[in-house]
Design a protein around this motif. Structure first.
Motif, PDB file in Angstrom:
ATOM      1  N   UNK A 197       0.841  -1.194   0.000  1.00 56.81           N
ATOM      2  CA  UNK A 197       0.000   0.000   0.000  1.00 56.81           C
ATOM      3  C   UNK A 197       0.874   1.242   0.000  1.00 56.81           C
ATOM      4  N   UNK A 198       0.559   2.196  -0.881  1.00 53.26           N
ATOM      5  CA  UNK A 198       1.336   3.421  -0.963  1.00 53.26           C
ATOM      6  C   UNK A 198       0.494   4.652  -0.714  1.00 53.26           C
ATOM      7  N   UNK A 199       0.900   5.768  -1.303  1.00 61.36           N
ATOM      8  CA  UNK A 199       0.229   7.042  -1.076  1.00 61.36           C
ATOM      9  C   UNK A 199       0.441   7.929  -2.290  1.00 61.36           C
ATOM     10  N   UNK A 200      -0.336   8.994  -2.377  1.00 61.63           N
ATOM     11  CA  UNK A 200      -0.207   9.932  -3.488  1.00 61.63           C
ATOM     12  C   UNK A 200       1.013  10.821  -3.285  1.00 61.63           C
ATOM     13  N   UNK A 254       7.482   4.273  -3.437  1.00 58.29           N
ATOM     14  CA  UNK A 254       8.063   3.492  -2.345  1.00 58.29           C
ATOM     15  C   UNK A 254       8.864   2.365  -2.946  1.00 58.29           C
ATOM     16  N   UNK A 255       9.994   2.069  -2.341  1.00 56.66           N
ATOM     17  CA  UNK A 255      10.815   0.939  -2.782  1.00 56.66           C
ATOM     18  C   UNK A 255      11.217   0.112  -1.578  1.00 56.66           C
ATOM     19  N   UNK A 256      11.042  -1.204  -1.695  1.00 57.42           N
ATOM     20  CA  UNK A 256      11.479  -2.144  -0.666  1.00 57.42           C
ATOM     21  C   UNK A 256      12.487  -3.097  -1.292  1.00 57.42           C
ATOM     22  N   UNK A 257      13.681  -3.152  -0.715  1.00 67.62           N
ATOM     23  CA  UNK A 257      14.726  -4.084  -1.147  1.00 67.62           C
ATOM     24  C   UNK A 257      15.017  -5.051  -0.005  1.00 67.62           C
ATOM     25  N   UNK A 312       8.426  -2.098  -5.947  1.00 68.88           N
ATOM     26  CA  UNK A 312       8.150  -0.665  -5.891  1.00 68.88           C
ATOM     27  C   UNK A 312       6.662  -0.416  -6.081  1.00 68.88           C
ATOM     28  N   UNK A 313       6.248   0.750  -5.646  1.00 68.57           N
ATOM     29  CA  UNK A 313       4.899   1.236  -5.897  1.00 68.57           C
ATOM     30  C   UNK A 313       5.024   2.715  -6.248  1.00 68.57           C
ATOM     31  N   UNK A 314       4.639   3.118  -7.459  1.00 67.12           N
ATOM     32  CA  UNK A 314       4.054   2.341  -8.546  1.00 67.12           C
ATOM     33  C   UNK A 314       4.939   1.153  -8.956  1.00 67.12           C
ATOM     34  N   UNK A 315       4.279   0.105  -9.410  1.00 67.29           N
ATOM     35  CA  UNK A 315       4.972  -1.136  -9.700  1.00 67.29           C
ATOM     36  C   UNK A 315       5.793  -1.023 -10.984  1.00 67.29           C
ATOM     37  N   UNK A 317       2.288   3.766   4.679  1.00 62.58           N
ATOM     38  CA  UNK A 317       2.525   2.797   3.615  1.00 62.58           C
ATOM     39  C   UNK A 317       2.920   1.469   4.239  1.00 62.58           C
ATOM     40  N   UNK A 318       2.659   0.393   3.518  1.00 61.12           N
ATOM     41  CA  UNK A 318       2.896  -0.948   4.057  1.00 61.12           C
ATOM     42  C   UNK A 318       3.702  -1.784   3.085  1.00 61.12           C
TER      43      UNK A 318
END
Length: 273
Positions: free
Chosen positions: A138-141, A145-148, A186-189, A230-231
């Motif tokens: 889940x992201x935000x406007x 977001x990036x998770x490694x 990432x989000x956007x993916x 964000x999650x």
């Protein structure tokens, strides 16, 4: 962006590369450390070490949190492990919800680093595969977001290894499996993201430790509501790999050609000879 990501990955590897001498081991635990890094990969905030004792008949969950008076983020998370069940299929998974503090400054990007260790997993010494994953849910406007994440296996019984029960030093030991490549979501993916990475491992000790490093970053692309959250998640697992021994070519072709009833009769005739 790539250079910054490489700095974060290098910082994560450095955090688990140093092996120090420690006092005698106590009972195995799960250890979680959350740190906040600035753009130069310098730690500017850190949680206390969260240590839990896996127990029970189902997956054990250990909650943890992070906040800092000078930090840009807050975070609450939970890690699940099955190390206490003695199964050969090992699992270490983490989920989190993060938000912003009034110190958030997108011109000075910070990164969250979570290091999770459990040193109580069981092996029978057979070949296995270490799998590593990362995800954003889940992201935000106004931002991305990036998770490694990457994972490794080490021997917690080796001389100088630091137990996951430590509340003052990051758990550590000589690497015996991995590390895996870096998994990214990432989000956007981005369809080019490698959300799952893996590494073959062999000769695992009992017990053995799984350690995963998770890096969380935010990039502003517009106006971000400071109350946004964000999650995301990451996981590491070890599964034994089975390698079937092929039958000789002639026998395999013969078995394929025989109907089931004919095969049964053939075996009976051979047994009677």
């Amino acid at each position: 962006m790539l250079q910054r990501q490489l700095r974060w990955i290098a910082a994560g590897l450095a955090a688990v590369a140093v092996v120090c001498f420690a006092p005698a081991r106590s009972s195995a635990e799960v250890q979680i450390l959350v740190e906040e890094l600035n753009a130069s990969s310098t730690v500017v905030g850190s949680s206390a070490y969260t240590v839990g004792s896996p127990a029970g008949a189902t997956t054990f969950f250990q909650n943890f949190s992070y906040s800092s008076p000078t930090g840009q983020f807050t975070l609450n998370g939970s890690t699940g492990t099955n190390s206490h069940q003695g199964t050969l299929n090992a699992s270490l998974s983490t989920s989190f919800t993060a938000g912003f503090t009034s110190n958030f400054d997108p011109s000075q990007p910070h990164t969250l680093r979570i290091t999770i260790t459990d040193d109580k997993f069981t092996s029978n010494g057979a070949p296995a595969m270490l799998q590593n994953s990362a995800g954003v849910a889940l992201g935000f406007a106004g931002g991305s977001i990036q998770v490694d994440s990457f994972s490794r296996i080490y021997d917690p019984t080796a001389p100088g290894a630091i137990a996951a029960s430590s509340t003052s030093t990051l758990a550590d030991g000589p690497t015996s499996g991995g590390p895996t490549g870096v998994a990214t979501d990432t989000l956007p993916s981005d369809p080019n993201n490698a959300r799952i990475t893996s590494s073959d491992v062999s000769g695992l000790s009992t017990p053995y430790a799984i350690q995963q490093v998770i890096l969380i970053s935010v990039n502003q692309t517009g106006s971000i509501d400071p109350s946004s959250t964000f999650t995301g998640s990451a996981g590491a697992r070890v599964d034994p790999t089975t390698r079937a021994v092929p039958a000789p070519g002639g026998l395999a072709l013969g078995l394929i050609a025989l109907p089931l009833l004919g095969l049964r009769r053939t075996f009976r005739k051979r047994a009677a000879v």
